[in-house]
Design a protein around this motif. Structure first.
Motif, PDB file in Angstrom:
ATOM      1  N   ARG A  62       0.734  -1.360  -0.140  1.00  0.00           N
ATOM      2  CA  ARG A  62      -0.139  -0.073  -0.187  1.00  0.00           C
ATOM      3  C   ARG A  62       0.911   1.358   0.166  1.00  0.00           C
ATOM      4  O   ARG A  62       0.601   2.283  -0.553  1.00  0.00           O
ATOM      5  CB  ARG A  62      -0.806   0.120   1.290  1.00  0.00           C
ATOM      6  CG  ARG A  62      -2.249  -0.706   1.001  1.00  0.00           C
ATOM      7  CD  ARG A  62      -3.265  -0.488   2.196  1.00  0.00           C
ATOM      8  NE  ARG A  62      -3.804  -1.587   2.636  1.00  0.00           N
ATOM      9  CZ  ARG A  62      -3.565  -2.363   3.644  1.00  0.00           C
ATOM     10  NH1 ARG A  62      -2.549  -1.858   4.432  1.00  0.00           N
ATOM     11  NH2 ARG A  62      -4.068  -3.567   3.785  1.00  0.00           N
ATOM     12  N   SER A  63       2.112   1.117   0.585  1.00  0.00           N
ATOM     13  CA  SER A  63       2.870   2.441   0.636  1.00  0.00           C
ATOM     14  C   SER A  63       3.636   2.688  -0.446  1.00  0.00           C
ATOM     15  O   SER A  63       3.823   3.840  -0.946  1.00  0.00           O
ATOM     16  CB  SER A  63       3.968   2.357   1.854  1.00  0.00           C
ATOM     17  OG  SER A  63       3.090   1.788   3.058  1.00  0.00           O
ATOM     18  N   PRO A  65       3.034   2.785  -3.881  1.00  0.00           N
ATOM     19  CA  PRO A  65       2.381   3.795  -4.883  1.00  0.00           C
ATOM     20  C   PRO A  65       2.274   5.125  -4.170  1.00  0.00           C
ATOM     21  O   PRO A  65       2.796   6.182  -4.883  1.00  0.00           O
ATOM     22  CB  PRO A  65       1.162   3.312  -5.112  1.00  0.00           C
ATOM     23  CG  PRO A  65       0.878   1.835  -4.698  1.00  0.00           C
ATOM     24  CD  PRO A  65       2.021   1.555  -3.596  1.00  0.00           C
ATOM     25  N   GLU A  66       2.086   5.264  -3.041  1.00  0.00           N
ATOM     26  CA  GLU A  66       2.162   6.423  -2.221  1.00  0.00           C
ATOM     27  C   GLU A  66       3.364   7.303  -2.319  1.00  0.00           C
ATOM     28  O   GLU A  66       3.697   8.686  -2.623  1.00  0.00           O
ATOM     29  CB  GLU A  66       1.785   6.596  -0.952  1.00  0.00           C
ATOM     30  CG  GLU A  66       0.133   5.916  -0.815  1.00  0.00           C
ATOM     31  CD  GLU A  66      -0.590   6.927  -1.490  1.00  0.00           C
ATOM     32  OE1 GLU A  66      -0.446   8.007  -1.303  1.00  0.00           O
ATOM     33  OE2 GLU A  66      -1.551   6.436  -1.800  1.00  0.00           O
ATOM     34  N   LEU A  67       4.625   6.538  -2.200  1.00  0.00           N
ATOM     35  CA  LEU A  67       5.755   7.056  -2.349  1.00  0.00           C
ATOM     36  C   LEU A  67       6.335   7.443  -3.859  1.00  0.00           C
ATOM     37  O   LEU A  67       6.576   8.853  -3.810  1.00  0.00           O
ATOM     38  CB  LEU A  67       6.999   5.886  -1.873  1.00  0.00           C
ATOM     39  CG  LEU A  67       7.076   5.347  -0.571  1.00  0.00           C
ATOM     40  CD1 LEU A  67       7.954   4.300  -0.287  1.00  0.00           C
ATOM     41  CD2 LEU A  67       7.342   6.570   0.306  1.00  0.00           C
ATOM     42  N   THR A  69       3.787   8.559  -5.838  1.00  0.00           N
ATOM     43  CA  THR A  69       3.010   9.542  -5.921  1.00  0.00           C
ATOM     44  C   THR A  69       3.772  11.099  -5.260  1.00  0.00           C
ATOM     45  O   THR A  69       3.765  12.021  -5.838  1.00  0.00           O
ATOM     46  CB  THR A  69       1.680   9.558  -5.543  1.00  0.00           C
ATOM     47  OG1 THR A  69       1.086   8.647  -6.247  1.00  0.00           O
ATOM     48  CG2 THR A  69       0.842  10.875  -5.503  1.00  0.00           C
ATOM     49  N   TRP A  70       4.319  10.682  -4.153  1.00  0.00           N
ATOM     50  CA  TRP A  70       5.121  11.748  -3.364  1.00  0.00           C
ATOM     51  C   TRP A  70       6.210  12.236  -4.291  1.00  0.00           C
ATOM     52  O   TRP A  70       6.457  13.825  -4.241  1.00  0.00           O
ATOM     53  CB  TRP A  70       5.474  11.386  -2.110  1.00  0.00           C
ATOM     54  CG  TRP A  70       6.324  12.343  -1.201  1.00  0.00           C
ATOM     55  CD1 TRP A  70       5.593  13.216  -0.383  1.00  0.00           C
ATOM     56  CD2 TRP A  70       7.562  12.577  -1.274  1.00  0.00           C
ATOM     57  NE1 TRP A  70       6.393  14.208   0.109  1.00  0.00           N
ATOM     58  CE2 TRP A  70       7.649  13.859  -0.274  1.00  0.00           C
ATOM     59  CE3 TRP A  70       8.739  12.203  -1.767  1.00  0.00           C
ATOM     60  CZ2 TRP A  70       9.026  14.228  -0.062  1.00  0.00           C
ATOM     61  CZ3 TRP A  70      10.085  12.614  -1.658  1.00  0.00           C
ATOM     62  CH2 TRP A  70      10.252  13.873  -0.717  1.00  0.00           C
ATOM     63  N   ARG A  73       4.937  14.474  -7.115  1.00  0.00           N
ATOM     64  CA  ARG A  73       4.479  15.933  -6.683  1.00  0.00           C
ATOM     65  C   ARG A  73       5.724  16.724  -6.485  1.00  0.00           C
ATOM     66  O   ARG A  73       5.263  17.674  -6.422  1.00  0.00           O
ATOM     67  CB  ARG A  73       3.630  15.598  -5.433  1.00  0.00           C
ATOM     68  CG  ARG A  73       2.860  16.864  -4.757  1.00  0.00           C
ATOM     69  CD  ARG A  73       1.915  16.588  -3.829  1.00  0.00           C
ATOM     70  NE  ARG A  73       1.141  15.243  -3.833  1.00  0.00           N
ATOM     71  CZ  ARG A  73       1.177  14.153  -3.216  1.00  0.00           C
ATOM     72  NH1 ARG A  73       1.878  14.287  -2.162  1.00  0.00           N
ATOM     73  NH2 ARG A  73       0.224  13.035  -3.336  1.00  0.00           N
ATOM     74  N   THR A 100      10.220   5.964  -9.625  1.00  0.00           N
ATOM     75  CA  THR A 100       8.630   5.638  -9.430  1.00  0.00           C
ATOM     76  C   THR A 100       8.307   4.213 -10.365  1.00  0.00           C
ATOM     77  O   THR A 100       7.509   3.432  -9.861  1.00  0.00           O
ATOM     78  CB  THR A 100       7.684   6.747 -10.156  1.00  0.00           C
ATOM     79  OG1 THR A 100       8.174   7.086 -11.268  1.00  0.00           O
ATOM     80  CG2 THR A 100       7.801   7.869  -9.146  1.00  0.00           C
ATOM     81  N   GLN A 107       6.049  -2.967  -6.141  1.00  0.00           N
ATOM     82  CA  GLN A 107       4.702  -3.031  -5.487  1.00  0.00           C
ATOM     83  C   GLN A 107       4.161  -4.303  -6.146  1.00  0.00           C
ATOM     84  O   GLN A 107       3.170  -5.004  -5.447  1.00  0.00           O
ATOM     85  CB  GLN A 107       3.356  -1.742  -5.771  1.00  0.00           C
ATOM     86  CG  GLN A 107       2.522  -1.612  -5.147  1.00  0.00           C
ATOM     87  CD  GLN A 107       1.192  -2.148  -5.893  1.00  0.00           C
ATOM     88  OE1 GLN A 107       1.247  -2.256  -7.183  1.00  0.00           O
ATOM     89  NE2 GLN A 107       0.127  -2.001  -5.094  1.00  0.00           N
TER      90      GLN A 107
END
Length: 129
Positions: A62-63, A65-67, A69-70, A73, A100, A107
């Motif tokens: 779960r973490s 993809p967030e990394l 995206t961060w 950004r 990414t 992931q």
């Protein structure tokens, strides 16, 4: 976000990563019975350990993809930089893209690991009854 808040978040994440490393190291020592630690005590405990590893893997999956995206950004906000002697913006964009893409592959692999751990946990459950 100001510099002091970034430092706090980085320290917090570093602390969490260190705790995860210590926990997995302890699990290895427990499972292998090395380092003076008592080994795993039966199929019930294996079932619990595999369940914990599955949950850990799910949280990692779960973490990731967030990394990614961060990172993207931060790139678009202009918060990332590379030294001028390393190629400037083109190198920065390539590095973020590579990071990414690697996170996306990681992931996928982690999701697969979760599935394998679930299979192993189900097999261990059969052994405990």
């Amino acid at each position: 976000m100001d510099v002091s808040r970034n430092s706090e978040v980085a320290a917090s994440c570093g602390g969490l990563a260190e705790q995860a490393q210590q926990a997995t190291r302890g699990l290895y020592h427990r499972a292998s019975g090395v380092g003076g630690v008592t080994g795993i005590d039966g199929a019930d405990e294996i079932f619990q350990v595999l369940g914990s590893l599955k949950l850990l893997s799910q949280n990692v999956a779960r973490s990731l993809p967030e990394l990614g995206t961060w990172l993207e950004r931060q790139l678009w906000l202009g918060n990332l930089d590379v030294p001028g002697d390393q190629g400037g913006f083109e190198t920065l964009v390539t590095s973020v893209f590579d990071a990414t893409a690697a996170l996306a592959r990681a992931q996928e692999i982690t999701v697969q690991l979760c599935q394998e751990l679930a299979t192993a946990q189900a097999a261990a459950k059969e052994l405990s009854y």
